[in-house]
Design a protein around this motif. Structure first.
Motif, PDB file in Angstrom:
ATOM      1  N   GLU A 551      -3.712   0.851  19.181  1.00  0.00           N
ATOM      2  CA  GLU A 551      -3.956  -0.322  20.005  1.00  0.00           C
ATOM      3  C   GLU A 551      -3.479  -1.595  19.332  1.00  0.00           C
ATOM      4  O   GLU A 551      -2.924  -2.497  19.987  1.00  0.00           O
ATOM      5  CB  GLU A 551      -5.451  -0.416  20.329  1.00  0.00           C
ATOM      6  N   ARG A 552      -3.668  -1.704  18.018  1.00  0.00           N
ATOM      7  CA  ARG A 552      -3.212  -2.900  17.308  1.00  0.00           C
ATOM      8  C   ARG A 552      -1.686  -3.006  17.355  1.00  0.00           C
ATOM      9  O   ARG A 552      -1.127  -4.094  17.559  1.00  0.00           O
ATOM     10  CB  ARG A 552      -3.694  -2.851  15.860  1.00  0.00           C
ATOM     11  N   ILE A 553      -0.990  -1.905  17.167  1.00  0.00           N
ATOM     12  CA  ILE A 553       0.472  -1.931  17.228  1.00  0.00           C
ATOM     13  C   ILE A 553       0.936  -2.262  18.640  1.00  0.00           C
ATOM     14  O   ILE A 553       1.898  -3.024  18.838  1.00  0.00           O
ATOM     15  CB  ILE A 553       1.047  -0.576  16.758  1.00  0.00           C
ATOM     16  N   ARG A 554       0.233  -1.746  19.627  1.00  0.00           N
ATOM     17  CA  ARG A 554       0.616  -2.035  21.016  1.00  0.00           C
ATOM     18  C   ARG A 554       0.429  -3.514  21.326  1.00  0.00           C
ATOM     19  O   ARG A 554       1.223  -4.116  22.076  1.00  0.00           O
ATOM     20  CB  ARG A 554      -0.211  -1.173  21.965  1.00  0.00           C
ATOM     21  N   GLU A 555      -0.609  -4.122  20.768  1.00  0.00           N
ATOM     22  CA  GLU A 555      -0.797  -5.558  20.954  1.00  0.00           C
ATOM     23  C   GLU A 555       0.372  -6.340  20.374  1.00  0.00           C
ATOM     24  O   GLU A 555       0.866  -7.303  20.989  1.00  0.00           O
ATOM     25  CB  GLU A 555      -2.098  -5.998  20.285  1.00  0.00           C
ATOM     26  N   LEU A 556       0.836  -5.925  19.180  1.00  0.00           N
ATOM     27  CA  LEU A 556       1.974  -6.598  18.551  1.00  0.00           C
ATOM     28  C   LEU A 556       3.241  -6.435  19.386  1.00  0.00           C
ATOM     29  O   LEU A 556       4.070  -7.349  19.464  1.00  0.00           O
ATOM     30  CB  LEU A 556       2.193  -6.057  17.141  1.00  0.00           C
ATOM     31  N   LEU A 557       3.397  -5.261  20.014  1.00  0.00           N
ATOM     32  CA  LEU A 557       4.561  -5.032  20.868  1.00  0.00           C
ATOM     33  C   LEU A 557       4.469  -5.860  22.154  1.00  0.00           C
ATOM     34  O   LEU A 557       5.469  -6.381  22.662  1.00  0.00           O
ATOM     35  CB  LEU A 557       4.668  -3.546  21.204  1.00  0.00           C
ATOM     36  N   THR A 558       3.254  -5.985  22.669  1.00  0.00           N
ATOM     37  CA  THR A 558       3.070  -6.682  23.939  1.00  0.00           C
ATOM     38  C   THR A 558       3.221  -8.190  23.796  1.00  0.00           C
ATOM     39  O   THR A 558       3.820  -8.861  24.662  1.00  0.00           O
ATOM     40  CB  THR A 558       1.688  -6.342  24.530  1.00  0.00           C
ATOM     41  N   ASP A 559       2.680  -8.744  22.685  1.00  0.00           N
ATOM     42  CA  ASP A 559       2.739 -10.207  22.545  1.00  0.00           C
ATOM     43  C   ASP A 559       4.031 -10.701  21.896  1.00  0.00           C
ATOM     44  O   ASP A 559       4.189 -11.889  21.628  1.00  0.00           O
ATOM     45  CB  ASP A 559       1.527 -10.728  21.767  1.00  0.00           C
ATOM     46  N   GLY A 560       4.963  -9.770  21.595  1.00  0.00           N
ATOM     47  CA  GLY A 560       6.258 -10.180  21.077  1.00  0.00           C
ATOM     48  C   GLY A 560       6.351 -10.300  19.586  1.00  0.00           C
ATOM     49  O   GLY A 560       7.416 -10.638  19.052  1.00  0.00           O
ATOM     50  N   THR A 561       5.265 -10.021  18.878  1.00  0.00           N
ATOM     51  CA  THR A 561       5.340 -10.068  17.415  1.00  0.00           C
ATOM     52  C   THR A 561       6.345  -9.032  16.925  1.00  0.00           C
ATOM     53  O   THR A 561       7.183  -9.309  16.053  1.00  0.00           O
ATOM     54  CB  THR A 561       3.947  -9.800  16.795  1.00  0.00           C
ATOM     55  N   ILE A 562       6.236  -7.837  17.448  1.00  0.00           N
ATOM     56  CA  ILE A 562       7.276  -6.830  17.237  1.00  0.00           C
ATOM     57  C   ILE A 562       8.190  -6.902  18.452  1.00  0.00           C
ATOM     58  O   ILE A 562       7.753  -6.631  19.580  1.00  0.00           O
ATOM     59  CB  ILE A 562       6.684  -5.426  17.086  1.00  0.00           C
ATOM     60  N   MET A 563       9.442  -7.276  18.225  1.00  0.00           N
ATOM     61  CA  MET A 563      10.349  -7.542  19.344  1.00  0.00           C
ATOM     62  C   MET A 563      10.858  -6.246  19.959  1.00  0.00           C
ATOM     63  O   MET A 563      11.450  -5.400  19.268  1.00  0.00           O
ATOM     64  CB  MET A 563      11.519  -8.406  18.868  1.00  0.00           C
ATOM     65  N   ILE A 564      10.605  -6.128  21.254  1.00  0.00           N
ATOM     66  CA  ILE A 564      11.139  -5.000  22.010  1.00  0.00           C
ATOM     67  C   ILE A 564      11.176  -5.401  23.482  1.00  0.00           C
ATOM     68  O   ILE A 564      10.266  -6.074  23.976  1.00  0.00           O
ATOM     69  CB  ILE A 564      10.276  -3.723  21.791  1.00  0.00           C
ATOM     70  N   ASP A 565      12.254  -5.053  24.155  1.00  0.00           N
ATOM     71  CA  ASP A 565      12.405  -5.367  25.570  1.00  0.00           C
ATOM     72  C   ASP A 565      12.211  -4.094  26.383  1.00  0.00           C
ATOM     73  O   ASP A 565      12.670  -3.007  25.989  1.00  0.00           O
ATOM     74  CB  ASP A 565      13.789  -5.935  25.859  1.00  0.00           C
ATOM     75  N   VAL A 566      11.530  -4.238  27.533  1.00  0.00           N
ATOM     76  CA  VAL A 566      11.353  -3.101  28.427  1.00  0.00           C
ATOM     77  C   VAL A 566      11.974  -3.410  29.794  1.00  0.00           C
ATOM     78  O   VAL A 566      11.676  -2.743  30.787  1.00  0.00           O
ATOM     79  CB  VAL A 566       9.859  -2.730  28.575  1.00  0.00           C
ATOM     80  N   ASP A 567      12.842  -4.410  29.795  1.00  0.00           N
ATOM     81  CA  ASP A 567      13.543  -4.763  31.030  1.00  0.00           C
ATOM     82  C   ASP A 567      14.837  -5.474  30.652  1.00  0.00           C
ATOM     83  O   ASP A 567      14.984  -5.995  29.551  1.00  0.00           O
ATOM     84  CB  ASP A 567      12.671  -5.668  31.895  1.00  0.00           C
ATOM     85  N   GLY A 568      15.813  -5.490  31.558  1.00  0.00           N
ATOM     86  CA  GLY A 568      17.070  -6.152  31.312  1.00  0.00           C
ATOM     87  C   GLY A 568      18.059  -5.265  30.599  1.00  0.00           C
ATOM     88  O   GLY A 568      17.857  -4.044  30.442  1.00  0.00           O
ATOM     89  N   GLU A 569      19.162  -5.894  30.125  1.00  0.00           N
ATOM     90  CA  GLU A 569      20.234  -5.163  29.461  1.00  0.00           C
ATOM     91  C   GLU A 569      20.621  -5.896  28.185  1.00  0.00           C
ATOM     92  O   GLU A 569      20.464  -7.119  28.080  1.00  0.00           O
ATOM     93  CB  GLU A 569      21.448  -5.026  30.373  1.00  0.00           C
ATOM     94  N   ALA A 570      21.153  -5.163  27.214  1.00  0.00           N
ATOM     95  CA  ALA A 570      21.615  -5.767  25.967  1.00  0.00           C
ATOM     96  C   ALA A 570      22.626  -4.843  25.332  1.00  0.00           C
ATOM     97  O   ALA A 570      22.566  -3.614  25.462  1.00  0.00           O
ATOM     98  CB  ALA A 570      20.447  -6.024  25.013  1.00  0.00           C
ATOM     99  N   VAL A 571      23.611  -5.445  24.642  1.00  0.00           N
ATOM    100  CA  VAL A 571      24.638  -4.670  23.957  1.00  0.00           C
ATOM    101  C   VAL A 571      24.146  -4.291  22.567  1.00  0.00           C
ATOM    102  O   VAL A 571      23.548  -5.113  21.859  1.00  0.00           O
ATOM    103  CB  VAL A 571      25.946  -5.486  23.865  1.00  0.00           C
ATOM    104  N   ALA A 572      24.426  -3.067  22.197  1.00  0.00           N
ATOM    105  CA  ALA A 572      24.152  -2.563  20.847  1.00  0.00           C
ATOM    106  C   ALA A 572      22.657  -2.537  20.512  1.00  0.00           C
ATOM    107  O   ALA A 572      22.276  -2.542  19.345  1.00  0.00           O
ATOM    108  CB  ALA A 572      24.909  -3.367  19.794  1.00  0.00           C
ATOM    109  N   ARG A 573      21.828  -2.520  21.534  1.00  0.00           N
ATOM    110  CA  ARG A 573      20.390  -2.405  21.330  1.00  0.00           C
ATOM    111  C   ARG A 573      19.850  -1.280  22.205  1.00  0.00           C
ATOM    112  O   ARG A 573      20.198  -1.196  23.386  1.00  0.00           O
ATOM    113  CB  ARG A 573      19.653  -3.692  21.690  1.00  0.00           C
ATOM    114  N   VAL A 574      18.980  -0.478  21.643  1.00  0.00           N
ATOM    115  CA  VAL A 574      18.373   0.606  22.406  1.00  0.00           C
ATOM    116  C   VAL A 574      16.979   0.859  21.842  1.00  0.00           C
ATOM    117  O   VAL A 574      16.724   0.640  20.653  1.00  0.00           O
ATOM    118  CB  VAL A 574      19.243   1.884  22.353  1.00  0.00           C
TER     119      VAL A 574
END
Length: 816
Positions: A551-574
């Motif tokens: 849950e703590r890691i998920r909070e970091l993912l959700t609030d942007g502390t750990i950067m990850i996108d779940v929408d849109g497009e980007a080059v050289a990122r997966v």
């Protein structure tokens, strides 16, 4: 035309295997006979049966499997049944060795007769202690003693009379003193004083001295005869005492001997007692003074100590019905082979044969000894002691302090006891392989391996066995019975534990825990029988108690502390997927994987590998990427690139090759310039031919990414790409399955990188045509075009007038 996303989507019914409760032939487990034995382990049971039946030396067993798989329970149940068909082994006793006191004798007796013999010896000693003093107090004994000494007393008196007469005839009188017998000259009927002797003439003094010397010589001869008479008197008394004791104890010992005629070693011991006991009469009566005035030497009075004649019952098998089964959970050196205790006496530590204590090998002798190998190997000297006993087929009790003393020391050396035991070691398969490689004795002593598999097939028979196991736990632990819907949920939980739609877990400890916890929640809910909802509640609560870190890691993912996108497009990122494990709980965590490329010398660099955060398997996966590029593009264009790959915001070690396909997608995106869908996460290993291979933890990975997408907002386009070979491993949570059924989330199964890159980019990967070229606009054509441009740039910069440029290319500076 059906799109590739539609074609490769895994349908909801394949995301989790269900068990229809109506297919179960009972309504509740109250109708199911409790399980007797184990389930799903035919290979292990066959090996155990073989190992127990073979009686040749060295056919001990190593039972391998994961903890909680029912190894010990199965071994205990199987040995319990098997041991009842085997003969009950002998009792063992230790007795005093009358020839070598420091080497107590070990004697076997039929089961139950060891304690009996010890009790009869105690009764014999009690009778002897009462009868012997009574015999020595009798008038008959006194009369025989007087008769034995009367003649010697007369002879002694005659010798003293002769000495006095001899002295008187020479004008002397004899006087007994503490220091001896003195001769005193007599003149005119009275003793001569020293002063008077000095006033006599010299010739008279000399004549008196001569006569005194003659008398002293005669007295010395007479006293020697007196001492001989005293020795003879003492010997006559001792012989009389021995005869009395022998007469008293002889019939009692004869009676014992008759009862143990079938035990030759006991008969020999009783004869040794018969010979030794008369020599230790003072243990039974107080020391006595002689009845006549003879100075007969008497031994110092001793405190009665009859322990030398008692029996130390080391092993009593009177309670057994068959052979013993001993499970030793603390296999220390002394707990295995026994020990010799010491007691403090007047400031000194002393011991004797009665202080010998048995070990697990003694208790299991003639039967079976079960040990956990990890516990055994933790104990100093225990493994070597066990091997020594099995190799020599005997148990030698030795205290460690005596073995490793810097100087020799007095100690007991009990007679070794012959060993006939079947040892069963329980432990991990990895420990078996280690011992097999490094310990040559292990190969000779443990020739049978019984492997407990981690799973069994999901078939009707094993489903019924699951129900029988639940019934057994209900009866043993006093739980609520399960209805058929709850049993179906437990079966599905067993499949989830193995992450396989065709397998059920044989780690029955986990199943038993869920059974107990589901019964608890059924009680809280007031249900008469445990229902499916109670099992689901037990699983949810079990997860809730362990998922704080998730849950703590998920909070970091959700609030942007750990950067990850779940929408849109980007080059050289997966979005890659990893599994984090914390003891009994594992969960999936998405991570951003990025790639950067430039013209260079054909190298792919993993940043994790360069800083030594990468394990060997991950490094292998990165090197496979080079093989893939050479196979797909290197035949037509030089690979004049330098690429770097990394897991962004990852600060722990990375291992495994499940991210190799993810890294390849990022690399292809960087080379082609095509953006990747950030709503899609990827897992899967890849080989040099671009085939996507199965990975582990696929359920946790999908659920982990789904949870992040749910927190950030589901778009209906998000999902996870998995290897097609992993579809059979899917046992996803109901929440994920329902989201897929509603079209809010997706799971795609791919067999090749080409299928995966098409899902991520929306562009076909492309196949080479007859002209050897990829079609325009395809992913591979764009990658190859970029590689060709890099090669031309490197060639141009490598010209004689472009040395500076060549250096720039070699430095790996990006030219994207």
């Amino acid at each position: 035309m059906e799109s590739i996303r539609e074609r490769l989507a895994v349908p909801p019914e394949r995301l989790r295997r269900r068990l229809d409760p109506a297919s179960l032939p009972f309504k509740t487990t109250a109708e199911v006979e409790p399980l007797n034995g184990t389930i799903g382990q035919p290979r292990a049971l066959d090996a155990i049966e073989f190992g127990l039946d073979v009686q040749n030396h060295g056919y001990n067993l190593y039972v391998a499997g994961v903890p909680g798989s029912g190894r010990e329970t199965t071994v205990r149940d199987y040995l319990g049944r098997y041991a009842r068909t085997r003969p009950t082994p002998s009792d063992w006793i230790y007795v005093h060795n009358f020839d070598e006191a420091d080497r107590p004798n070990a004697i076997p007796l039929p089961a139950g007769r060891g304690v009996q013999f010890a009790r009869e010896m105690d009764e014999f000693l009690e009778s002897a202690r009462q009868e012997i003093p009574r015999a020595f107090d009798s008038e008959d004994y006194e009369r025989r003693r007087r008769e034995a000494l009367a003649e010697l007393g007369q002879r002694r008196e005659e010798l003293f009379r002769q000495m006095n007469e001899f002295a008187a005839n020479r004008g002397f009188v004899l006087e007994a003193t503490p220091t001896g017998i003195l001769s005193i000259p007599v003149v005119q009927g009275r003793p001569l004083s020293p002063e008077e002797f000095e006033r006599l003439p010299a010739e008279v003094q000399q004549e008196i001295r001569n006569r005194d010397a003659e008398i002293q010589e005669h007295v010395s001869r007479a006293l020697r005869q007196v001492r001989q008479l005293e020795k003879e008197a003492a010997e006559r008394v001792r012989k009389l005492d021995r005869d009395v004791v022998t007469f008293l104890v002889g019939p009692m010992l004869d009676d014992l001997r008759d009862r143990y005629q079938d035990c030759p070693e006991v008969v020999a011991y009783l004869e040794a007692v018969r010979n030794d006991l008369p020599e230790h009469i003072d243990m039974f009566r107080q020391a006595r003074q002689p009845a006549v005035a003879l100075p007969i030497p008497q031994p110092a009075q001793a405190q009665p100590d009859l322990n030398r004649y008692r029996v130390n019952v080391l092993i009593d098998n009177s309670h057994l019905d068959g052979a013993p089964v001993v499970i030793e959970r603390n296999p220390s050196y002394y707990n295995l082979i026994g020990r010799i205790d010491y007691r403090a006496t007047f400031g000194a530590m002393v011991t004797d044969f009665r202080q010998i204590r048995p070990g697990a090998l003694h208790r299991a002798n003639g039967g079976f000894l079960v040990l956990h190998v990890v516990e055994l190997l933790r104990e100093p000297f225990a493994w070597d002691a066990l091997k020594r006993a099995l190799v020599t087929r005997s148990i030698q009790i030795e205290n460690l302090g005596e073995q490793y003393s810097a100087v020799p020391m007095a100690r007991l050396r009990p007679e070794p006891i012959p060993l006939s035991v079947k040892v069963v070691l329980i432990g991990p398969l990895e420990v078996y392989h280690i011992l097999y490689q490094i310990d040559e004795d292990f190969q000779e002593l443990f020739k049978v391996r019984a492997d407990f598999g981690p799973d069994m097939d999901w078939i009707d028979e094993h489903v019924q066995n699951y129900a029988a196991f639940i019934s057994r736990r209900v009866h043993e632990w006093g739980l609520r019975h399960f209805d058929r819907s709850a049993v179906a949920r437990v079966v599905e939980y067993g499949a989830r534990q193995r992450e396989h739609q065709g397998k059920l877990s044989t780690r029955l400890l986990d199943i038993a825990n869920i059974v107990a916890e589901a019964s608890y929640w059924a009680e809280k809910a007031g249900h008469e029988f445990v229902q499916a909802d109670d099992v689901d509640q037990a699983i949810r609560k079990r997860r809730y108690r362990s998922n704080l870190v998730e849950e703590r890691i998920r909070e970091l993912l959700t609030d942007g502390t750990i950067m990850i996108d779940v929408d849109g497009e980007a080059v050289a990122r997966v979005n890659g997927l990893a599994v984090l494990s914390f003891g009994d709980y594992a969960f999936g965590k998405p991570s951003r994987v990025t790639a950067r490329v430039s013209a260079g010398r054909g190298s792919i660099v993993s940043i994790e590998r360069e800083i030594e955060l990468s394990g060997p398997i991950h490094s292998k996966g990165v090197m496979i990427l080079s093989g893939y590029l050479r196979g797909h593009y290197g035949q037509h264009v030089p690979l004049a690139i330098t690429a770097t790959l990394t897991f962004e915001q990852s600060y722990e070690g990375v291992d495994g090759d499940s991210a190799s396909s993810t890294e390849l997608y990022a690399l292809l995106s960087a080379l082609s310039g095509l953006p990747l869908d950030q709503g899609i996460a990827v897992t899967g290993s890849v080989n040099q031919f671009g085939e996507v291979q199965a990975v582990g933890g696929v359920n946790q990975k999908i659920e982990g990414f789904y949870a992040v997408c749910k927190e950030k907002g589901l778009t209906g386009r998000q999902g996870v790409i998995i290897p097609a070979a992993n579809v059979k491993n899917l046992m996803l949570d109901d929440d994920v399955v329902e989201a897929v059924r509603a079209g809010r989330f997706h799971v795609w199964a791919v067999r090749t990188i080409d299928e995966g890159i098409e899902i991520l980019t929306g562009r076909p990967a492309g196949e080479r045509g007859p002209d050897g070229q990829y079609p325009e606009g395809t992913v591979h054509r764009l990658v190859e075009d970029r590689l060709r441009r890099y090669a031309e740039e490197v060639r141009a910069f490598a010209a004689p007038d472009g040395a500076a440029g060549a250096a720039q290319v070699a430095s790996g500076e990006e030219s994207q």
